[in-house]
Design a protein around this motif. Structure first.
Motif, PDB file in Angstrom:
ATOM      1  N   CYS A 107      36.459  75.316  52.627  1.00  0.00           N
ATOM      2  CA  CYS A 107      37.051  73.973  52.650  1.00  0.00           C
ATOM      3  C   CYS A 107      36.015  72.914  52.263  1.00  0.00           C
ATOM      4  O   CYS A 107      36.327  71.990  51.504  1.00  0.00           O
ATOM      5  CB  CYS A 107      37.646  73.671  54.022  1.00  0.00           C
ATOM      6  SG  CYS A 107      39.153  74.607  54.374  1.00  0.00           S
TER       7      CYS A 107
ATOM      8  N   LEU B 210      37.445  69.407  51.177  1.00  0.00           N
ATOM      9  CA  LEU B 210      38.415  69.206  52.253  1.00  0.00           C
ATOM     10  C   LEU B 210      37.642  69.149  53.569  1.00  0.00           C
ATOM     11  O   LEU B 210      37.688  70.056  54.393  1.00  0.00           O
ATOM     12  CB  LEU B 210      39.454  70.335  52.240  1.00  0.00           C
ATOM     13  CG  LEU B 210      40.347  70.379  50.992  1.00  0.00           C
ATOM     14  CD1 LEU B 210      41.139  71.666  50.935  1.00  0.00           C
ATOM     15  CD2 LEU B 210      41.260  69.152  50.940  1.00  0.00           C
TER      16      LEU B 210
ATOM     17  N   CYS C 191      39.561  69.525  57.006  1.00  0.00           N
ATOM     18  CA  CYS C 191      39.914  70.918  57.311  1.00  0.00           C
ATOM     19  C   CYS C 191      38.662  71.694  57.695  1.00  0.00           C
ATOM     20  O   CYS C 191      38.693  72.492  58.640  1.00  0.00           O
ATOM     21  CB  CYS C 191      40.592  71.575  56.109  1.00  0.00           C
ATOM     22  SG  CYS C 191      42.240  70.925  55.731  1.00  0.00           S
TER      23      CYS C 191
ATOM     24  N   ILE D 180      44.171  76.539  49.972  1.00  0.00           N
ATOM     25  CA  ILE D 180      44.183  76.037  51.342  1.00  0.00           C
ATOM     26  C   ILE D 180      45.311  76.702  52.135  1.00  0.00           C
ATOM     27  O   ILE D 180      45.180  76.932  53.341  1.00  0.00           O
ATOM     28  CB  ILE D 180      44.258  74.490  51.365  1.00  0.00           C
ATOM     29  CG1 ILE D 180      44.014  73.963  52.780  1.00  0.00           C
ATOM     30  CG2 ILE D 180      45.562  73.989  50.794  1.00  0.00           C
ATOM     31  CD1 ILE D 180      42.641  74.218  53.335  1.00  0.00           C
TER      32      ILE D 180
ATOM     33  N   ASP E 287      44.328  66.754  55.350  1.00  0.00           N
ATOM     34  CA  ASP E 287      42.896  66.955  55.563  1.00  0.00           C
ATOM     35  C   ASP E 287      42.337  65.858  56.466  1.00  0.00           C
ATOM     36  O   ASP E 287      41.598  66.137  57.421  1.00  0.00           O
ATOM     37  CB  ASP E 287      42.179  66.958  54.215  1.00  0.00           C
ATOM     38  CG  ASP E 287      40.682  67.152  54.345  1.00  0.00           C
ATOM     39  OD1 ASP E 287      40.259  68.219  54.822  1.00  0.00           O
ATOM     40  OD2 ASP E 287      39.934  66.220  53.970  1.00  0.00           O
TER      41      ASP E 287
END
Length: 144
Positions: free
Chosen positions: A5, A10, A13, A57, A129
């Protein structure tokens, strides 16, 4: 999963997954301390290296749910063994984990369902996120 991530930018996350890993460590230490308190010899085994490669994801959160389901199965097996052996202190201790796993699986299913709904919308993924990045979990490693 957190590292993947992070590489994909991200960060919310990634932070959520790191906090989740820390929480799992705390749960493991709860079992460790219980065993020590019961004067049980603790034997630790090496863990397999974590998976590093993912394609999306969505796959991350599918894996997170699968891990929680595997944890639930292991706890259920321990609970069953404790019942058969009439290990009442263990049953009481394990009850906390049984209850915790209901919440853990619910959260994992919710995250997976939400990311599946929005996976094709980059702006919505960024909102997701950001929301996960708001998780407030102390990084305390002491057993609870």
């Amino acid at each position: 999963m957190s590292a993947w991530c992070s590489r994909e930018q991200l960060s919310g996350c990634a932070a959520w997954l790191r906090a989740q890993a820390q929480e799992e460590y705390t749960h493991a230490m709860k079992i460790y301390e219980f065993l020590l308190d019961r004067d049980v010899e603790v034997k630790l085994s090496p863990l397999d290296a974590p998976r590093e490669t993912f394609h999306s994801i969505v796959e991350i959160f599918e894996c997170a749910l699968q891990q929680e389901q595997a944890n639930t199965k292991r706890i259920d097996e321990l609970f069953h063994m404790a019942m058969e052996q009439k290990a009442f202190a263990s049953l009481v201790e394990l009850q906390w984990f049984v209850t915790e796993q209901v919440e853990e699986e619910k959260t994992a299913r919710t995250n997976l369902a939400r990311i599946k709904m929005i996976a094709d919308d980059p702006a919505a993924v960024l909102d997701f996120d950001n929301a996960l990045g708001q998780r407030n979990l102390p990084m305390d490693t002491s057993p609870q």
